[in-house]
Design an enzyme around this catalytic site. Structure first.
Site, PDB file in Angstrom:
ATOM      1  N   SER A  48       0.736  -1.214  -0.241  1.00  0.00           N
ATOM      2  CA  SER A  48      -0.003  -0.037   0.026  1.00  0.00           C
ATOM      3  C   SER A  48       0.809   1.517   0.054  1.00  0.00           C
ATOM      4  O   SER A  48       0.546   2.267  -0.727  1.00  0.00           O
ATOM      5  CB  SER A  48      -0.888   0.007   1.369  1.00  0.00           C
ATOM      6  N   ARG A  89       0.856   7.689   5.856  1.00  0.00           N
ATOM      7  CA  ARG A  89       0.261   7.134   6.613  1.00  0.00           C
ATOM      8  C   ARG A  89      -1.347   7.642   6.817  1.00  0.00           C
ATOM      9  O   ARG A  89      -2.262   7.067   7.070  1.00  0.00           O
ATOM     10  CB  ARG A  89       0.703   6.906   8.174  1.00  0.00           C
ATOM     11  N   HIS A 137      -2.890   6.368   3.745  1.00  0.00           N
ATOM     12  CA  HIS A 137      -3.103   5.174   3.820  1.00  0.00           C
ATOM     13  C   HIS A 137      -4.376   4.825   4.596  1.00  0.00           C
ATOM     14  O   HIS A 137      -5.105   4.034   4.274  1.00  0.00           O
ATOM     15  CB  HIS A 137      -1.883   4.468   4.754  1.00  0.00           C
TER      16      HIS A 137
END
Lengths: 214, 214
Positions: B17, B40, B43
């Site tokens: 990812s 992040r 994500h």
């Protein structure tokens, strides 16, 4: 203070937010039973993409309300989603939220079988003998395993909230759910999340609770 | 199965990812210490707006890492954010996460004073005598009260993660934080959330933990 704040009483903030969302949606209309869900997801994310992303099967909202009224279990794929669901309202209907992701035996079994904990969690959900809503905001592997179990007749949720977020098999897992029979609410594309899963559950809970009072 | 899934082992999903996010960001570059945080958050949300929204003061990341290494308390404004923060990693450094929002005495005091529970929560945070990170992903009233207490010299967090989401005083509360001295990470605009607050904390925790191992 170098910034001017709107004067809104604590108890009025949510209602005012919903008014602003409704105004910004302008001419966009939604089926009456879906509107509170779409608006609550936008309220949770400030992301109007969800006005386009959210897909409902014809009986999804009614199935969710019916499950809530019958004291269903909501199974989530994160502790965060579990944490965000209004357990006071759910509890009034006799329901509860379960999340198997942190159970030591789930972690152990997942490791041994080289699958995700989310996969094993769905098998735990399938073993429950109560009306069930799956609220999946994180793990596409949970959603894929749920679809497999449904296809095999081993899992019969009243409603699947399929809103995993991310980049690997997320879009695919949601498209898979959309091919399945049964009632679903899906956030198509990459977006979603534990907060979105919880928001959809809460919108259903507040509708059920509101209708109850009338 | 009517959909083709990518074959990615459970342990490799996150790394894959992150590769996809990096590829999609293309030529966009970020200061080395900020990149893991921006990625992040993307994500967690699948929302590339955060590549533009997130604003860091010059010493924000270092201040956060230093606080974590010294066993800080992270105070959140929702149980959901608390739930999403990796307490195993935080615990290794001697830290813990606290959220005062559900405390009965906080609710009681808020009602009596006609303020939000989030406002009272920040006063509880100010009374702590330990290194502190505020991770605020929900309530602009928490962020406004934190700014007032900082201005009065009654609250000295090492880092404020100011990422409330929503429509009423959310933008304003974040702009207010940006006028304050001290170290902040802010998601400008309406977007943010408990998931974003937790993701930023976790990015800091993983960086601190990774550096520790080297």
């Amino acid at each position: 203070m170098k910034v001017t704040l709107q004067r809104v009483a604590p108890g009025d903030i949510e209602a005012r937010s919903m008014e602003l969302i409704t105004a910004e949606l302008g001419d966009r209309t939604f089926p009456a039973e879906q509107a509170p869900i779409v608006k609550r997801v936008i309220h949770t994310t400030a992301d109007f993409d969800y006005a386009d992303n959210l897909v409902f099967t014809a009986g999804a909202v009614e199935a969710g309300l019916c499950a809530i009224r019958s004291g269903c279990v909501i199974v989530t794929d994160t502790q965060m989603a579990r944490s965000g669901i209004n357990k006071t309202v759910l509890g009034k209907f006799g329901g509860e939220v379960l999340c198997f992701m942190s159970d030591p035996d789930v972690a152990q079994e997942a490791k041994a079988r080289r699958v995700t904990r989310a996969t094993v969690s769905m098998e735990r959900a399938a073993a429950l003998d109560r009306p069930l809503i799956l609220a999946l905001g994180n793990a596409p592997t949970a959603l894929v395993r749920a679809c497999e179990l449904m296809e095999a007749g081993k899992l019969r949720p009243a409603l699947v909230i399929g809103v995993p977020v991310g980049f690997v098999n997320v879009v695919e897992s949601k498209e898979l759910l959309l091919t399945m029979p049964g009632e679903h609410i899906v956030a198509r594309g990459r977006k979603g999340g534990s907060n979105v899963a919880a928001a959809i559950c809460n919108a259903l809970l507040y509708t059920a609770s509101h209708n109850e009072r009338e």
